[in-house]
Structures are given as C-alpha cells and as structure tokens.
Design a protein around this motif. Sequence first.
Motif, PDB file in Angstrom:
ATOM      1  N   TYR A  99       0.805  -1.164   0.170  1.00  0.00           N
ATOM      2  CA  TYR A  99      -0.082   0.115  -0.035  1.00  0.00           C
ATOM      3  C   TYR A  99       0.795   1.295   0.059  1.00  0.00           C
ATOM      4  N   GLY A 100       0.352   2.341  -0.866  1.00  0.00           N
ATOM      5  CA  GLY A 100       1.233   3.464  -0.941  1.00  0.00           C
ATOM      6  C   GLY A 100       0.037   4.544  -0.892  1.00  0.00           C
ATOM      7  N   GLY A 101       0.595   6.024  -0.974  1.00  0.00           N
ATOM      8  CA  GLY A 101      -0.571   6.846  -0.911  1.00  0.00           C
ATOM      9  C   GLY A 101      -0.226   8.075  -1.895  1.00  0.00           C
ATOM     10  N   PHE A 102      -1.277   8.633  -2.463  1.00  0.00           N
ATOM     11  CA  PHE A 102      -0.888   9.855  -3.271  1.00  0.00           C
ATOM     12  C   PHE A 102      -1.538  11.023  -2.610  1.00  0.00           C
ATOM     13  N   PRO A 103      -0.985  12.032  -2.167  1.00  0.00           N
ATOM     14  CA  PRO A 103      -1.628  13.245  -1.369  1.00  0.00           C
ATOM     15  C   PRO A 103      -2.123  14.221  -2.240  1.00  0.00           C
ATOM     16  N   VAL A 104      -3.080  14.697  -2.169  1.00  0.00           N
ATOM     17  CA  VAL A 104      -3.896  15.765  -2.734  1.00  0.00           C
ATOM     18  C   VAL A 104      -4.302  16.611  -1.905  1.00  0.00           C
ATOM     19  N   SER A 105      -3.980  17.961  -1.994  1.00  0.00           N
ATOM     20  CA  SER A 105      -4.591  19.235  -1.290  1.00  0.00           C
ATOM     21  C   SER A 105      -5.724  19.715  -1.893  1.00  0.00           C
ATOM     22  N   GLY A 106      -6.455  20.532  -1.200  1.00  0.00           N
ATOM     23  CA  GLY A 106      -7.691  21.504  -1.724  1.00  0.00           C
ATOM     24  C   GLY A 106      -7.762  22.879  -1.333  1.00  0.00           C
ATOM     25  N   GLN A 107      -8.354  23.389  -2.185  1.00  0.00           N
ATOM     26  CA  GLN A 107      -8.550  25.011  -1.767  1.00  0.00           C
ATOM     27  C   GLN A 107     -10.257  25.412  -2.319  1.00  0.00           C
ATOM     28  N   TRP A 108     -10.435  26.230  -1.421  1.00  0.00           N
ATOM     29  CA  TRP A 108     -11.961  26.823  -1.536  1.00  0.00           C
ATOM     30  C   TRP A 108     -11.874  28.156  -1.825  1.00  0.00           C
ATOM     31  N   LEU A 109     -12.791  28.803  -2.569  1.00  0.00           N
ATOM     32  CA  LEU A 109     -13.159  30.086  -2.698  1.00  0.00           C
ATOM     33  C   LEU A 109     -14.184  30.420  -1.689  1.00  0.00           C
ATOM     34  N   VAL A 110     -13.943  31.425  -0.933  1.00  0.00           N
ATOM     35  CA  VAL A 110     -15.170  31.620   0.157  1.00  0.00           C
ATOM     36  C   VAL A 110     -15.677  32.822   0.120  1.00  0.00           C
ATOM     37  N   CYS A 111     -17.038  32.865   0.162  1.00  0.00           N
ATOM     38  CA  CYS A 111     -17.726  34.183   0.336  1.00  0.00           C
ATOM     39  C   CYS A 111     -18.612  34.081   1.561  1.00  0.00           C
ATOM     40  N   LYS A 112     -18.504  35.362   2.469  1.00  0.00           N
ATOM     41  CA  LYS A 112     -19.321  35.463   3.562  1.00  0.00           C
ATOM     42  C   LYS A 112     -20.367  36.706   3.623  1.00  0.00           C
ATOM     43  N   ASP A 113     -20.365  37.213   2.274  1.00  0.00           N
ATOM     44  CA  ASP A 113     -21.227  38.419   2.177  1.00  0.00           C
ATOM     45  C   ASP A 113     -22.713  38.161   2.464  1.00  0.00           C
ATOM     46  N   GLU A 114     -23.408  38.328   3.442  1.00  0.00           N
ATOM     47  CA  GLU A 114     -24.614  37.910   3.620  1.00  0.00           C
ATOM     48  C   GLU A 114     -25.742  38.135   2.394  1.00  0.00           C
ATOM     49  N   LYS A 115     -25.772  39.269   2.034  1.00  0.00           N
ATOM     50  CA  LYS A 115     -26.286  39.479   0.892  1.00  0.00           C
ATOM     51  C   LYS A 115     -26.310  38.406  -0.112  1.00  0.00           C
ATOM     52  N   ILE A 116     -25.044  38.029  -0.555  1.00  0.00           N
ATOM     53  CA  ILE A 116     -24.944  36.947  -1.538  1.00  0.00           C
ATOM     54  C   ILE A 116     -25.313  35.735  -1.120  1.00  0.00           C
ATOM     55  N   VAL A 117     -24.714  35.221  -0.023  1.00  0.00           N
ATOM     56  CA  VAL A 117     -25.188  33.941   0.683  1.00  0.00           C
ATOM     57  C   VAL A 117     -26.545  33.670   1.139  1.00  0.00           C
ATOM     58  N   SER A 118     -27.323  34.739   1.125  1.00  0.00           N
ATOM     59  CA  SER A 118     -28.892  34.389   1.517  1.00  0.00           C
ATOM     60  C   SER A 118     -29.662  34.188  -0.011  1.00  0.00           C
ATOM     61  N   GLN A 119     -28.785  34.402  -1.084  1.00  0.00           N
ATOM     62  CA  GLN A 119     -29.687  34.168  -2.490  1.00  0.00           C
ATOM     63  C   GLN A 119     -29.132  32.639  -2.988  1.00  0.00           C
ATOM     64  N   HIS A 120     -28.394  32.113  -2.313  1.00  0.00           N
ATOM     65  CA  HIS A 120     -28.222  30.719  -2.831  1.00  0.00           C
ATOM     66  C   HIS A 120     -28.538  29.551  -1.674  1.00  0.00           C
ATOM     67  N   HIS A 121     -29.160  28.781  -1.829  1.00  0.00           N
ATOM     68  CA  HIS A 121     -29.437  27.501  -0.800  1.00  0.00           C
ATOM     69  C   HIS A 121     -29.497  26.374  -1.375  1.00  0.00           C
TER      70      HIS A 121
END
Length: 493
Positions: free
Chosen positions: A262-284
Amino acid sequence: MTTQQVDVLLIGGGVMSATLGTLLNKLDPSMKLTMVERLDHVAHESTDGWNNAGTGHAGYCELNYTPEDANGNVTIERALKINANFELSLQLWSTLVENGELPEPTQFINTTPHISFVWGEKNVAFLRQRAEKLSAHHLFADMEFSDDPEVLKQWMPLVMEGRDPSEPVAGTRVAYGSDVDFGSLTRNLVNRLTSQDALDLRLNTEVVDFERNRSDKRWTVSLRDRNSGKTSTIDAGFVFIGAGGGSLPLLQASGIEEAEGYGGFPVSGQWLVCKDEKIVSQHHAKVYGKAAIGAPPMSVPHLDTRIINGQPALLFGPYAGFTTKFLKKGSKLDLIKSVSTDNLFPMMSVGMHNMDLTKYLISEVMQSHDDRVSTLRGYFPDCKSSDWTLAHAGQRVQVIKKDAKGKGKLEFGTELVAAEDGSLAALLGASPGASVAAFAMIEVLEKCFSERMNSEWKEGLKALIPSYGESLIDNAELLNQVRERTLTTLKLK
C-alpha cells in the motif's frame, strides 16, 4: 513506565474514530476505550468543517458516481450503493438524537437541496439519461429533472443569473439533500463519551511505535506527549487507525502483513469563500457540475451553501493542489517516508500511468485568483472577484495498491485494511469519506468482532440502525420506512 490496559485504542480524533467509539460503547458499555489525537482538540484535520465539502454524500448530485460506460450508457450501481450506505449514517444519527445523545439536529445537519447542473447539448443528454435511470429506482424516486431555465432559476438563482439564454442547460434536484458539519457532529459524539466516562481522551498525543503480541492478539502501543515529551504505553486488545491522511504511515508502522504494497498519493484542496450575507442568502443548495478531464473525484466543482459552527457561508471549489504532506498539519517528508521496498513499484507504476492527473494538479497549482474566479463564473456568472477569498481545505491521501499483476493502481474510495486476527484495522482513502462513517465502521465490527456481531451484538446494532442486515437497494418498503423517520427526526423535510 506504567502501561494502561484498554479494550480498544482509537487513533485519530475524527468522525471515523468517534463513530466506532460510539457504536462500541452502545453495543458493550463495559468496554474501556481510549482515543489519542496528535492535535490539541478533536475534529481538527479532515473532519473539520472547513476541511471537507460537508456534503451528505448520497449520490444525488455527484456526477462522478454515475459514469458512462464505453457505449455511452450511464451506470448507476455506485450511486445506489453510496446512497444506501449514507442512509445508515442518517439512521444512526436519528437514533442518537431521539435518545438525547446528540443535540438539536440543526447544530450538525441542515437541509440543503442537492443539485446537479450542466450546460451544453452533450452534457444535457448525459444528465437526462442519468435522471431517467436514477429516478426509476426507489432510492432516487424523488429526483426532479428540468431543462427549463425558468425552473432552474427558481432552484439556483445565482447560477442562472447572467447566463447566455441560448445555451442548453439542465439540472436535477433532490430537495432533502443535506449539509453536514462533521466537525460539530464529531465533537458532540466525543463529548458524550467523555462526559459519561466511557472514553479516555488524550490530546497532543502521537503514536511512536507498535509491538504485536501474537499469543494473546494484543498490541503494546508507544505514545509521546507532544507538549512534555513524556512517553507512555497502552496495552490494547484492538487498535483502530482512523487518522485520515496519517493512517497510511501508522498502518505501515504496525508491520501487519496486510499492509504490504500500500502507498498513498496526497492531494490538497482549496476553496473560494464568500461570507457576504447578501450573496449567501441568495443561494441555498449544493450545485455540483462535471469534473475537468484528468481531475480526481474530490475535485468535482460545486457551489455550496455551508453552515459551519452555526455560521452560513458560500464555498466554491475545490481547487486541487499537490503537496508531499499527508496531513494539513503534517510534514513535507510524509510522502518520502511512506516509500518502502514493497510499495515502490506500485507507486512508480501509478505515477507513470496517471500523467493526466499530474498535469491537472500542476495546472491547478499555477492558477491565479482571477483564474479561479473564471472557473467560478461557470456556476455564478455575475460574481465579483473581490467578494471571494481563498481558504485552504484539508489533505487527502488517495490509496495506491497492487493490482493482480503486481503493478500499482490508484483508488479514489475508502479502503479498510485489517489484520487477519482482527486485532488491528486501518481506514485509508477519502471519498465519500465521512458521509459513510456508519457503514465503514460497521465493516470494522464485522471484520474484527465477527463472533460478537454474529451473536449478541446483532440485535443491538439493529436497534441503532433499523435497516442493518437488510438491503435498502432491494427493499423499497423498508427504504420508505427508514427515510420517513430520518428525514423527520433530523428535520430534513
């Protein structure tokens, strides 16, 4: 040096160890359980809310679970299996909520419609075929399909606003999809165990070495306190390694024969984050699209409503990257140290035969903020670059194992590796990860506690998970019964 004797040692303070500890405690309250975590609190690596997608992975929206075969026919078997496995987790959480052993459900799980969205004639045809096949099965009977832009605008206004009206689009929706804060869930599970003195929790503690006693099937595990440097040992009847990306090195250190190759292949991740309430409230919703060519399954793009520690946000990604670390708070030497004589050839073979993945990861690493926002505009055409910031997600270590010819193959799911005598087990891999924690830990019980599972534990487990031992894929009536209960109890309707 004093040695503590326990029935079960849980290595890693994530959702897997917390779930296994919960199951064992419910099945046999007399068991002495100890959990060791190398960081200063539990659920801080892969299980932390910011380090995973938080999707209750049920196969509703993840298009990579329904690939096309060589003839262009959509296959749904994996989606059916993942959906049925996630239902086990929902049942376990429902029982714990009903018993007052988990808090108000909205503290860790919230209704968030699961949507698949595509554009272009070929992709629309794929999604239509996928919806027809899935909705014909009782597990997915509530799936809706639409290629009407006006309907899609009601489902996901941010995604449809500003889009070319002449472009073919389509979507599917399951209204009772969920967003899960696995960090909050895990902390509540661990707090219940520690508050009842059912679990000895050792933080800032790392595993140094394993010694196996074959005569009585027990393990002596050497530990080190990361603050004081003091060492101690634990004599355990069973050891579970649920340390996320850190599981592979620990499994190798155990020396069990089953770990060879057994071996392993590491992969990292990143997100784009928005905390603007006006924008966040428009998507559910959680809106999933199709992965880029060469991308690993964990990199399927999605625009997600998230509620982490009670705070709403909007995330898009993940953007993959490469690092030699196996943990977010790990060492850059992790990958190098994991290479041995028995896994070198499989790892080299995987590297040679996965050049598309390598090229994809290089292109992801080289992206600028504008490049990332450009990808986001496929799911949010009118987005503004300044509303989004980059956040680093957790590490994942994909499984590399020998194939039938002794060469290496890259696996994108989870894999349980257990000693033949059932005294030790480790969980490797990531996707779909935390969502199937109950199923994965039941597999641990069945492999390593088979005698008790075949006798006194069977009824106990069925009380926790009513569908245990039966197939939700084959039994529509049973599925309807358990789903009605879980959706009501967890307030997902």
